[in-house]
Design a protein around this motif. Sequence first.
Motif, PDB file in Angstrom:
ATOM      1  N   ASN A 101      82.008  43.463  26.313  1.00  0.00           N
ATOM      2  CA  ASN A 101      81.313  43.729  25.070  1.00  0.00           C
ATOM      3  C   ASN A 101      82.351  44.110  24.020  1.00  0.00           C
ATOM      4  OD1 ASN A 101      79.821  44.703  22.929  1.00  0.00           O
ATOM      5  ND2 ASN A 101      78.338  45.780  24.230  1.00  0.00           N
ATOM      6  N   PRO A 102      82.487  43.334  22.954  1.00  0.00           N
ATOM      7  CA  PRO A 102      83.500  43.637  21.932  1.00  0.00           C
ATOM      8  C   PRO A 102      83.325  45.019  21.309  1.00  0.00           C
ATOM      9  CG  PRO A 102      82.570  41.455  21.576  1.00  0.00           C
ATOM     10  CD  PRO A 102      81.772  42.093  22.662  1.00  0.00           C
ATOM     11  N   PHE A 103      82.088  45.480  21.190  1.00  0.00           N
ATOM     12  CA  PHE A 103      81.865  46.808  20.622  1.00  0.00           C
ATOM     13  C   PHE A 103      82.405  47.906  21.538  1.00  0.00           C
ATOM     14  CE2 PHE A 103      78.509  44.316  18.496  1.00  0.00           C
ATOM     15  CZ  PHE A 103      78.961  44.477  17.195  1.00  0.00           C
ATOM     16  N   ASP A 104      82.295  47.685  22.851  1.00  0.00           N
ATOM     17  CA  ASP A 104      82.868  48.643  23.796  1.00  0.00           C
ATOM     18  C   ASP A 104      84.385  48.692  23.648  1.00  0.00           C
ATOM     19  OD1 ASP A 104      80.389  49.273  24.793  1.00  0.00           O
ATOM     20  OD2 ASP A 104      80.554  47.953  26.548  1.00  0.00           O
ATOM     21  N   LYS A 105      84.990  47.530  23.483  1.00  0.00           N
ATOM     22  CA  LYS A 105      86.446  47.475  23.303  1.00  0.00           C
ATOM     23  C   LYS A 105      86.845  48.163  21.995  1.00  0.00           C
ATOM     24  CE  LYS A 105      87.786  45.316  26.964  1.00  0.00           C
ATOM     25  NZ  LYS A 105      88.665  45.943  27.930  1.00  0.00           N
ATOM     26  N   LEU A 106      86.072  47.964  20.931  1.00  0.00           N
ATOM     27  CA  LEU A 106      86.361  48.609  19.651  1.00  0.00           C
ATOM     28  C   LEU A 106      86.243  50.122  19.783  1.00  0.00           C
ATOM     29  CD1 LEU A 106      86.950  48.351  16.634  1.00  0.00           C
ATOM     30  CD2 LEU A 106      84.483  48.160  16.258  1.00  0.00           C
ATOM     31  N   LEU A 107      85.209  50.577  20.464  1.00  0.00           N
ATOM     32  CA  LEU A 107      85.028  52.005  20.683  1.00  0.00           C
ATOM     33  C   LEU A 107      86.167  52.571  21.517  1.00  0.00           C
ATOM     34  CD1 LEU A 107      83.239  54.473  20.299  1.00  0.00           C
ATOM     35  CD2 LEU A 107      81.980  53.798  22.341  1.00  0.00           C
TER      36      LEU A 107
END
Length: 139
Positions: A101-107
């Motif tokens: 999940n790209p949002f998980d990586k961003l977080l």
Amino acid sequence: MSTAPKPRHIGRNISRIRELRDMKQEALAIAIGTTQQSISIIEGSESVDDEKLKAIAEALGVPADVIKNFSEEAVFNIIGNTIDIENNNGSSVISYGCTFNPFDKLLEATEQNTKLYERLLQAEKDKVVFLEKLLSEKK
């Protein structure tokens, strides 16, 4: 001619996985709390003790068994079987299916930046305390 299987070169496996992860030796060294030169030595070694291997595996985001049993042929086989997919009209389409999940990586990146900032801030505070101590000793 010997038919015994060649022993796996753990250091080379670490190097290849690190390169596939697009990670430099220096970044891996920082992640496990050692120097780039130590990583270079480890990658040149045929064997690595289990404690170091576990730390390296954690930093690379893979289980230690993956490093021990790493096979470039298997990686290329997986890539060859998953990247080039034919669509309905027979032409090839390259598929880069996201497995995270790209949002998980961003977080995760934001949290890492926060931790790095806090360490930098603490280092600066320590420096100020040290310099104040030096100044007070001179008086």
